[in-house]
Design a protein around this motif. Structure first.
Motif, mmCIF file in Angstrom:
data_model
loop_
_atom_site.group_PDB
_atom_site.id
_atom_site.type_symbol
_atom_site.label_atom_id
_atom_site.label_comp_id
_atom_site.label_asym_id
_atom_site.label_seq_id
_atom_site.Cartn_x
_atom_site.Cartn_y
_atom_site.Cartn_z
ATOM 1 N N UNK A 58 0.960 -1.207 -0.123
ATOM 2 C CA UNK A 58 -0.036 -0.054 0.000
ATOM 3 C C UNK A 58 0.871 1.313 -0.016
ATOM 4 N N UNK A 59 2.033 1.198 0.890
ATOM 5 C CA UNK A 59 2.692 2.293 0.963
ATOM 6 C C UNK A 59 3.616 2.592 -0.283
ATOM 7 N N UNK A 60 3.877 1.696 -1.202
ATOM 8 C CA UNK A 60 4.509 1.524 -2.416
ATOM 9 C C UNK A 60 3.492 2.111 -3.558
ATOM 10 N N UNK A 61 2.315 1.675 -3.547
ATOM 11 C CA UNK A 61 1.337 2.408 -4.323
ATOM 12 C C UNK A 61 1.322 3.821 -4.118
ATOM 13 N N UNK A 62 1.239 4.432 -2.942
ATOM 14 C CA UNK A 62 1.327 5.689 -2.531
ATOM 15 C C UNK A 62 2.584 6.350 -2.907
ATOM 16 N N UNK A 63 3.634 5.911 -2.943
ATOM 17 C CA UNK A 63 4.857 6.346 -3.257
ATOM 18 C C UNK A 63 4.978 6.558 -4.708
ATOM 19 N N UNK A 85 4.872 10.489 -6.420
ATOM 20 C CA UNK A 85 6.119 10.900 -7.250
ATOM 21 C C UNK A 85 5.788 11.106 -8.641
ATOM 22 N N UNK A 86 4.571 10.525 -9.265
ATOM 23 C CA UNK A 86 4.162 10.850 -10.407
ATOM 24 C C UNK A 86 3.744 12.266 -10.516
ATOM 25 N N UNK A 87 3.009 12.629 -9.663
ATOM 26 C CA UNK A 87 2.344 13.969 -9.505
ATOM 27 C C UNK A 87 3.469 14.988 -9.082
ATOM 28 N N UNK A 88 4.408 14.605 -8.381
ATOM 29 C CA UNK A 88 5.446 15.374 -7.828
ATOM 30 C C UNK A 88 6.346 15.797 -9.214
ATOM 31 N N UNK A 89 6.732 14.714 -9.719
ATOM 32 C CA UNK A 89 7.803 14.894 -10.855
ATOM 33 C C UNK A 89 7.139 15.217 -12.183
ATOM 34 N N UNK A 90 6.423 14.673 -12.523
ATOM 35 C CA UNK A 90 5.609 14.911 -14.100
ATOM 36 C C UNK A 90 4.970 16.109 -14.002
ATOM 37 N N UNK A 149 -6.413 1.752 -0.306
ATOM 38 C CA UNK A 149 -6.024 2.987 0.454
ATOM 39 C C UNK A 149 -4.822 3.762 0.331
ATOM 40 N N UNK A 150 -3.596 2.876 -0.257
ATOM 41 C CA UNK A 150 -2.375 3.614 -0.458
ATOM 42 C C UNK A 150 -2.678 4.241 -1.918
ATOM 43 N N UNK A 151 -3.348 3.713 -2.687
ATOM 44 C CA UNK A 151 -3.629 4.443 -4.053
ATOM 45 C C UNK A 151 -4.259 5.741 -3.849
ATOM 46 N N UNK A 152 -5.568 5.423 -3.038
ATOM 47 C CA UNK A 152 -6.295 6.800 -2.855
ATOM 48 C C UNK A 152 -5.476 7.788 -2.273
ATOM 49 N N UNK A 153 -4.649 7.418 -1.008
ATOM 50 C CA UNK A 153 -3.851 8.430 -0.485
ATOM 51 C C UNK A 153 -2.873 9.240 -1.696
ATOM 52 N N UNK A 154 -2.239 8.135 -2.425
ATOM 53 C CA UNK A 154 -1.371 8.886 -3.458
ATOM 54 C C UNK A 154 -2.190 9.862 -4.420
ATOM 55 N N UNK A 155 -3.446 9.579 -4.642
ATOM 56 C CA UNK A 155 -4.021 10.364 -5.587
ATOM 57 C C UNK A 155 -4.368 11.750 -4.858
ATOM 58 N N UNK A 156 -4.787 11.518 -3.716
ATOM 59 C CA UNK A 156 -5.155 12.605 -2.481
ATOM 60 C C UNK A 156 -3.969 13.623 -2.384
#
Length: 707
Positions: free
Chosen positions: A642-647, A651-656, A698-705
């Motif tokens: 879950x944490x890796x999905x979030x990571x 990072x996608x939104x941070x770098x791209x 949850x990790x996926x949603x947290x990454x999006x959010x």
């Protein structure tokens, strides 16, 4: 995409509880009483996934999911889950070439059109996957297109090939099984007289038929009474009734009469049975033959060896007392004043036994003739001799050798008493085959496959009616090796596959025929020709995030896109990174994985192209690198994933940059069943097989959010 997902989304019929929930309220339902429910209750507080995207920060971002078109078209649980949680749909298989084009090249887009129209009605978009790929291709059709062409010869000039010949000379008794009536042998002929009732008898048996096709019986026969046609049957599978029938004409003089039979099966023993019926005369049969007819073959030269001396600085072969020099890109020899000889070619491959032709481009200071020997088994004296005629002008001189064995050969020139200067520019060796078909030229193959690609891309674009605005125009073109001088990985080719023979039965590498540059340019050109003007085209590939090669595949893909676009006409809008990732319980390895993800995203951001994480799913491995199956996963491991999905998503939104953010597609809705064709038995989904939300949700949603 490395595999299909036809078995990924399973277990729908078992989920009756979830089906009663509101479409937009995909809450977690717990059935496994061994779980600590308190650890999962937090997931009930999450809304549908797509609600976590930020349209202000990422206005063009699309959250996607892969599924099977049939399941979506069924309008059941999978349909409602996809509509509630995602903005865009990717069909796992339905929009691939093999799903829409049959072995005869017929197009069928019924399933695709239903999928696209249903998605439009539900307010979600469709991402096209995929226009050009080496896997899941209509191999039989493509191979038919590339088959050898018939030579331009007289279609009526057929050659007779004999399959059976028999007579009755020297026989004293009927040689075949007796079916009620037994003919006699008279004067070396099979002799029958009307017995006063219906009768039949073999005139040939045990005939070997080499291949399926049409055959002709040729019977030398004479009767006491003329008849327009007695029944002659060609049968196989004695007693089964399988046969072909024809009419044997009878005259009162000896004549060879032909009876044609169609559709005779190969690989079986056949017989010929004469049924005189009501014929009331005597019959004599002298000979019986069975033949088939083939188009005449012509001789075709197949190249085995082609060598030029233009880039050679020194005599390249073993020196036999005299060493020619290299002058102006030619093998140059001057009369040394005595008998001399030297190689002009060596290690010539001879794939078959037969006739070979050496073509020597040669010029001399005077006209003359000399021996040119083709040898094999060096030192054994095994060779064939020919004569090379030279002149004062450059000429391509051919020397033919018959009955040459299938061994590596050489060519030795023996000028003998010739006292002039000899220059040889090149040597070519061909073997001669007789054929009535001819392989297509490289240009013909390229033109033919361009037509096939045009038919396919034009067909599916028309079927989608401009509703599909983004496509994988080319999928998995790059290899993971064979780097060039610039360190750029080569494209995939059949010859470079681990098992080329097996790969040829499963894949079709368009670039082998269209070329590395024109393959992609052609696919892009055709997509632009038939697709909507606002369409986005992506190059999709896997292992761009791989740590083991320091992201060289990602760098190579960016380099190839520059090469493809160098013509100023080809436009590629984006890059799709599949990201079938694995979380490692080995801390050092996981750190390297994460660093490689960041590195990849920076490389793709630097391309200035749209960036899509196109096929995201995740497995888990233990510290030793062993895959952990879903049934053996611990809560700690689920939470680590879950944490890796979030990571990854953060990072996608941070770098791209926002204007390059096309979207993220989750490849697996649920964990893979144990019989899946893709990552079988692995915890790859955001939901489990009962459609319960997992920690990864949850990790996926947290990454999006960005939470």
């Amino acid at each position: 995409m490395k595999r299909n997902i036809s078995n990924i989304i399973c277990g729908v019929v078992a989920v009756c509880g979830l089906a009663s929930c509101a479409d937009t309220d995909m809450i977690n339902i717990f059935k496994d009483k061994t779980k600590n429910l308190k650890d999962y209750e937090y997931l009930n507080d999450y809304d549908a996934l797509k609600t976590f995207s930020n349209p202000k920060a990422s206005p063009n971002f699309k959250l996607g999911v892969a599924l099977e078109a049939d399941e979506y078209n069924a309008n059941g649980l999978v349909t409602r889950l996809a509509n509630a949680n995602f903005m865009e749909l990717t069909a796992g298989n339905a929009m691939k070439m093999a799903s829409c084009v049959d072995e005869n090249g017929n197009l069928n887009f019924e399933n695709v059109q239903a999928f696209v129209n249903n998605a439009e009605a539900n307010g979600v978009s469709v991402y096209g996957h995929t226009l050009a790929w080496h896997a899941q291709q209509p191999l039989k059709w493509l191979e038919k297109l590339l088959k050898d062409k018939e030579l331009d010869i007289d279609p009526n000039a057929k050659l007779e090939k004999e399959d059976y010949s028999g007579d009755f000379v020297g026989m004293s008794k009927f040689p075949y099984y007796v079916m009620g009536y037994e003919p006699s042998i008279v004067n070396g002929c099979l002799h029958s007289e009307n017995p006063g009732s219906w009768y039949q008898y073999f005139i040939a048996d045990g005939i070997s038929i080499p291949a399926d096709g049409n055959y002709t019986a040729i019977v030398k026969v004479k009767g006491s009474v003329a008849n327009d046609g007695l029944t002659l049957n060609c049968g196989w599978g004695w007693g089964s009734g399988e046969s072909a029938s024809g009419k044997l004409k009878i005259t009162t003089d000896w004549t060879e009469q032909k009876v044609d039979f169609t559709g005779i099966p190969g690989g079986k023993k056949c017989n010929l049975v004469l049924q005189p019926g009501s014929y009331d005369g005597t019959l004599d049969i002298q000979t019986v033959r069975l033949v088939h007819y083939e188009s005449p073959a012509i001789e075709v030269a197949v190249n085995d060896y082609d060598y030029s001396f233009k880039d050679v600085s020194k005599f390249p072969y073993y020196v036999m007392g005299y060493e020619p020099t290299i002058v102006n890109g030619c093998l140059h020899s001057e009369n040394p004043g005595s008998w001399y000889q030297y190689f002009i070619a060596d290690n010539i491959p001879h794939p078959i036994e037969g006739t070979y032709v050496a073509t020597v481009r040669v010029k001399a200071s005077k006209a003359g003739s000399m021996a040119l020997n083709m040898g094999w088994g060096w030192g054994s004296g095994e060779s064939a001799s020919g004569t090379l005629k030279v002149d004062t002008e450059w000429k391509d001189v051919k020397v033919t050798y018959d009955n040459i064995p299938a061994k590596s050969c050489n060519l030795v020139l023996q000028p003998g008493s010739f006292d002039g200067v000899i220059d040889i520019a090149s040597v070519k060796v061909d073997h001669i085959v007789k054929m009535n078909t001819l392989p297509l030229t490289e240009k013909e193959k390229k033109d033919t496959l361009t037509y096939a690609l045009d038919k396919w891309i034009g067909g599916i674009m028309t079927a989608c009616d401009g509703k599909v605005k983004a496509w994988d125009v080319v999928n998995e073109a790059l290899s993971s090796g064979h780097a060039d001088a610039e360190g750029v990985y080569a494209l995939q080719h059949l010859k470079d596959q681990q098992d080329p023979e097996k790969a040829a039965t499963e894949s079709f590498f368009w670039q082998d025929y269209l070329g590395d540059i024109d393959y992609v340019r052609t696919a892009v050109k055709l997509a632009r020709k038939y697709g909507p003007q606002d369409m986005k085209l992506f190059i999709n590939d896997y292992n761009l995030e791989a740590a083991w090669d320091q992201n060289n595949k990602a760098k190579s893909l960016v380099a190839w896109i520059k090469r493809w676009e160098a013509d100023g006409e080809t436009k590629i809008d984006g890059i799709g990174s599949q990201m079938h990732v694995t979380y490692s319980m080995n801390a050092d390895k996981q750190k390297a994985n994460e660093e490689a993800v960041v590195n990849m995203l920076n490389i793709l951001a630097g391309s200035k192209k749209l960036v899509k994480i196109s096929e995201l799913d995740m497995g888990c491995e233990d510290e030793a690198g062993n895959v952990i199956k879903t049934e053996n996963m611990t809560e700690e491991q689920h939470k680590a994933m879950s944490a890796y999905y979030k990571f990854i998503i953060e990072k996608y939104f941070e770098i791209i940059p926002a204007d390059q953010q096309y979207g993220i597609c989750q490849w697996c809705i649920t964990d893979a069943p144990t019989n899946s064709g893709w990552r079988k038995g692995e915890p790859v989904g955001l939901w489990d097989l009962d459609y319960n939300r997992k920690h990864t949700y949850g990790g996926f949603a947290d990454g999006l959010n960005g939470k």
